[in-house]
Write an enzyme that holds these catalytic residues in place. Sequence first.
Site, PDB file in Angstrom:
ATOM      1  N   GLN B 225     -42.072 -37.230  45.099  1.00 40.33           N
ATOM      2  CA  GLN B 225     -41.020 -38.823  44.713  1.00 40.33           C
ATOM      3  C   GLN B 225     -40.076 -39.187  45.564  1.00 40.33           C
ATOM      4  O   GLN B 225     -38.748 -37.981  45.043  1.00 40.33           O
ATOM      5  CB  GLN B 225     -41.069 -38.784  43.015  1.00 40.33           C
ATOM      6  CG  GLN B 225     -42.373 -38.596  42.552  1.00 40.33           C
ATOM      7  CD  GLN B 225     -43.325 -39.768  42.866  1.00 40.33           C
ATOM      8  OE1 GLN B 225     -42.741 -40.922  42.673  1.00 40.33           O
ATOM      9  NE2 GLN B 225     -44.784 -39.606  42.996  1.00 40.33           N
ATOM     10  N   GLY B 266     -40.386 -45.817  34.274  1.00 37.78           N
ATOM     11  CA  GLY B 266     -41.374 -44.985  34.769  1.00 37.78           C
ATOM     12  C   GLY B 266     -40.539 -44.934  36.167  1.00 37.78           C
ATOM     13  O   GLY B 266     -40.034 -46.315  36.487  1.00 37.78           O
ATOM     14  N   HIS B 267     -41.130 -44.620  37.091  1.00 36.84           N
ATOM     15  CA  HIS B 267     -40.433 -44.883  38.624  1.00 36.84           C
ATOM     16  C   HIS B 267     -40.613 -46.097  39.448  1.00 36.84           C
ATOM     17  O   HIS B 267     -42.165 -46.339  39.192  1.00 36.84           O
ATOM     18  CB  HIS B 267     -41.793 -43.278  39.446  1.00 36.84           C
ATOM     19  CG  HIS B 267     -43.275 -44.021  39.584  1.00 36.84           C
ATOM     20  ND1 HIS B 267     -43.582 -42.852  40.466  1.00 36.84           N
ATOM     21  CD2 HIS B 267     -44.380 -44.530  39.211  1.00 36.84           C
ATOM     22  CE1 HIS B 267     -44.726 -43.295  39.952  1.00 36.84           C
ATOM     23  NE2 HIS B 267     -44.715 -43.849  38.994  1.00 36.84           N
ATOM     24  N   ASN B 268     -39.845 -46.460  40.360  1.00 38.28           N
ATOM     25  CA  ASN B 268     -40.253 -47.984  40.893  1.00 38.28           C
ATOM     26  C   ASN B 268     -39.552 -49.349  39.920  1.00 38.28           C
ATOM     27  O   ASN B 268     -39.636 -50.038  40.545  1.00 38.28           O
ATOM     28  CB  ASN B 268     -40.854 -47.827  41.773  1.00 38.28           C
ATOM     29  CG  ASN B 268     -41.593 -46.766  42.311  1.00 38.28           C
ATOM     30  OD1 ASN B 268     -40.783 -46.195  43.000  1.00 38.28           O
ATOM     31  ND2 ASN B 268     -42.870 -47.275  42.613  1.00 38.28           N
ATOM     32  N   SER B 286     -43.154 -49.297  38.546  1.00 37.16           N
ATOM     33  CA  SER B 286     -43.383 -50.207  39.207  1.00 37.16           C
ATOM     34  C   SER B 286     -43.542 -51.529  38.512  1.00 37.16           C
ATOM     35  O   SER B 286     -43.900 -52.885  38.736  1.00 37.16           O
ATOM     36  CB  SER B 286     -44.519 -49.783  40.038  1.00 37.16           C
ATOM     37  OG  SER B 286     -44.231 -49.626  41.175  1.00 37.16           O
TER      38      SER B 286
END
Lengths: 364, 364, 364
Positions: B225, B266-268, B286
């Site tokens: 990441q 979460g990521h993004n 995302s």
Amino acid sequence: MPVLLDPARAPVLSELLRAVPGGLVQSVVPGSGLHADPRIAGLGSLAHASEQEISFIVHPKYLDHLALTRACTVIVLPEIEEKLAQTVPAPRFARVVCKHPYLLYARIAQWFEWARRPAYEPGIHPSAIVDPSAQIDPSVLIGPHAVVGARCTIGAMSQIGAGCVLGDDVEIGASSILYPKVTLYYGVRVGDRAIIHSGVVLGADGFGFAPDPSLSKGAWGKIPQLGTVIIGHDVEIGANTTIDRGALDNTIISDGVKIDNQVMIGHNCQIGAHTAIAACAGIAGSTKIGSRCTIGGMTGISGHLVIGDDVHISGGTGIIANIEQPGRYTGVYPFAEHKEWQRNAAVVSQLSSIRKRVRALERD
Amino acid sequence: MPVLLDPARAPVLSELLRAVPGGLVQSVVPGSGLHADPRIAGLGSLAHASEQEISFIVHPKYLDHLALTRACTVIVLPEIEEKLAQTVPAPRFARVVCKHPYLLYARIAQWFEWARRPAYEPGIHPSAIVDPSAQIDPSVLIGPHAVVGARCTIGAMSQIGAGCVLGDDVEIGASSILYPKVTLYYGVRVGDRAIIHSGVVLGADGFGFAPDPSLSKGAWGKIPQLGTVIIGHDVEIGANTTIDRGALDNTIISDGVKIDNQVMIGHNCQIGAHTAIAACAGIAGSTKIGSRCTIGGMTGISGHLVIGDDVHISGGTGIIANIEQPGRYTGVYPFAEHKEWQRNAAVVSQLSSIRKRVRALERD
Amino acid sequence: MPVLLDPARAPVLSELLRAVPGGLVQSVVPGSGLHADPRIAGLGSLAHASEQEISFIVHPKYLDHLALTRACTVIVLPEIEEKLAQTVPAPRFARVVCKHPYLLYARIAQWFEWARRPAYEPGIHPSAIVDPSAQIDPSVLIGPHAVVGARCTIGAMSQIGAGCVLGDDVEIGASSILYPKVTLYYGVRVGDRAIIHSGVVLGADGFGFAPDPSLSKGAWGKIPQLGTVIIGHDVEIGANTTIDRGALDNTIISDGVKIDNQVMIGHNCQIGAHTAIAACAGIAGSTKIGSRCTIGGMTGISGHLVIGDDVHISGGTGIIANIEQPGRYTGVYPFAEHKEWQRNAAVVSQLSSIRKRVRALERD
């Protein structure tokens, strides 16, 4: 956007491809830009990559994004390269042709992740409190303010982050990383190559109480939790996840299990190899989950259940019965605009009577 | 009940109203009690305020509570004051007449919160471990056992609580407060006037894995990441919340976002300005959420979705599709007495067939 | 499997039964094995107990497991002993006959838990930072890197784990255990015999904001949280649970409440005595819950509700209205194989229209 490598440390494309494992690359096609073998300082998405970065495209439906990318190099599927080869003028960027672009991306990302990391210097920070009876491999790094209890063992190349607390008799294998502020209660065992993120608590007491008539009305007597938690090899555990120690037997997380943030796993659970559990899922005590399952985010699984291998549960589902057959399972109440929800939800409490009325109509 | 200010430090009402910003007050009506300008040592609810405290009433439906309050002063709407002015005997308490009593309450509470706080003494506690390359404004407070990594920057008047860990290259703006035991992974950036509560973890790895055929059956390969987390200005983040770093791009929390406890982002993900997210909500990777949204507690939002501006989602809802239109959205299965739930839930699995049977009946 | 006691410290059965409180034992029947009064080094499940351990059977349906156990002693119901007494050959293991085997198990587990614990050595670890104004009973243990603020009081025999942070004016009663890395904000009060697990945060700010027209469009003004958190006696709180401080009044957890991991309790909530709350449940602000309730895992309860005494809520239920009557309440959308779920879920949005169509058919 990740920090770019210093140009002095950045590899050229051919070096980079030699450095990643796997024979995935079919061919490399130079772009019409200046460098036949461009220097690659990082990895970026098609939309945000700079001209010093490599990017990738996993599906033809994103072809439009290709025209706009500034990346100097793009990993592409063979069928995409066929189209690009006919483009006039020729694309500015170099292409790495590959049948599994996502996998190649993952491996290149791994290369950059290691390149980014500061040099690893083993040793025990002077502010850490390590019991003299602990057995710490000399290659281990223990960060500031960490606490390591009596008789702990920590294997070669493992890293214990700042502020971690390891109770007595904890065992950690080789090449495992505990990020800052992980707590392992006494007796917890972790295998090799684990990655445990900040705020994780392993081995707190399971939720075990019994009504005790010798106490006041309704009072609960505590059932001590005498088991522990055993984590296999190659397990990753996300931030603030908790896994409770067993009541009598152990809570067991098998090899290769991947657990996201804020997951809760109750006492005595067993999770099979390579199962992945997304964020905020909760698994109540004594449930056994098979291998290669995927558990969606915010899924709740009741206690004392058995879920077989290769079961895939959609996010937000409540599982209240065993699942024997592989497959995908779902149980989410459909959302709607609020007033529409109100209209339909009001009927849920009448479903049984509606069924009866339909039966009655059918008999007429 | 909050601790009362020492009487020596407590302001009289007229001083207090001059000290809070905003021109909200229409008039002040003395009560029939002893002091025309009473000393105000604190702020309490109508039910629990003592005679040294100010209270407030936001709606005429709580008029009954007024008769019983012991508060020396009450903030009231003009229409309530009209009724009080006719009361015989006249109310004992003074009234502050105001069209926005809740807002005035909030500002008075802010005044008392600052008055309550111990005097701010900048400096780095001797037990903190601060890398010499970090740039710390001299007005910063760093608490006991905190750890600050290489090249971090911390702006004027910010406070880093006991046991916080800041990885390398973390940036924190001015006037931000990190309560004890916050963890910021390397490279995370936080703006000005942030309030981050204990146990928060920002920048842990997103949950990114890909099946890797070079490993054993079903095994997952890690996707590093490489992005980070960017937090805007005036953001508050509740206890034990986690926000993951981006895979390639960054996870972005815009200005003015308010996040409650135990939220998972979460990521993004990208969260738009002034959106408020209640406790235990989870937002998968995302997903983009617009500005001025409110997300109810324990709401789950799937990954890769787009939620527009001014969308309000009720607590406990599962969002599994994009939402373009502003409005309120809900998806909660109605609860009922258990046996009634059983009767109706059994019909859920027959809904499709019931619809068919109704169609068949209609054709008859 | 828990660690076994050193044989030198392990009691013989008769000693062990004398040591546990309660007059629960009806009779002891020697097994056909070697020792009439076997030495008991631990407590195990029927399936995993070794020959040095005692086990138990709570229900005749597990009779089959008895034949396979290696335990030297088993706690049994009288009706099970009747069957065992007729077995030929006689069972190898000794039996402890008892009408409440689960309760006897709990008490024996408590005995072993205390026997397992390392000797308790009071004192303040030299790395802990304790404000000189704090009042710490000399029998208290404060672990490494703990931080104790001004004017805190800690009662006799309490233990403060490594890395705990107690803000100013925190009060902790007698015989309470804080595991490592618990955070108590200023002014939080905890009673006697509490058990608070790692990562718990008590007293962070409640989620209180008001739209403030003096700020930019949509911006939230903070409402300071001036109350605190009051925890009664005999309360257990699981890992990474958060309980917010009250806005004006206090958040109150009554005596005997048991709270599992990752539970969230909002500001101003009141939880009645002996209520048990399972993992990942969330209770929004200002809700009052009665005594002796059980709240299932991942249950969400809206704010400003009143739940009476003796209410039992199934896991995964969303409670959006008051509950006055005791009883069991449930609201879980049934899960199914994914395609079947799709078929039926599509009809949920038509429920209101289907009800109308059934009515129309009935009128025909």
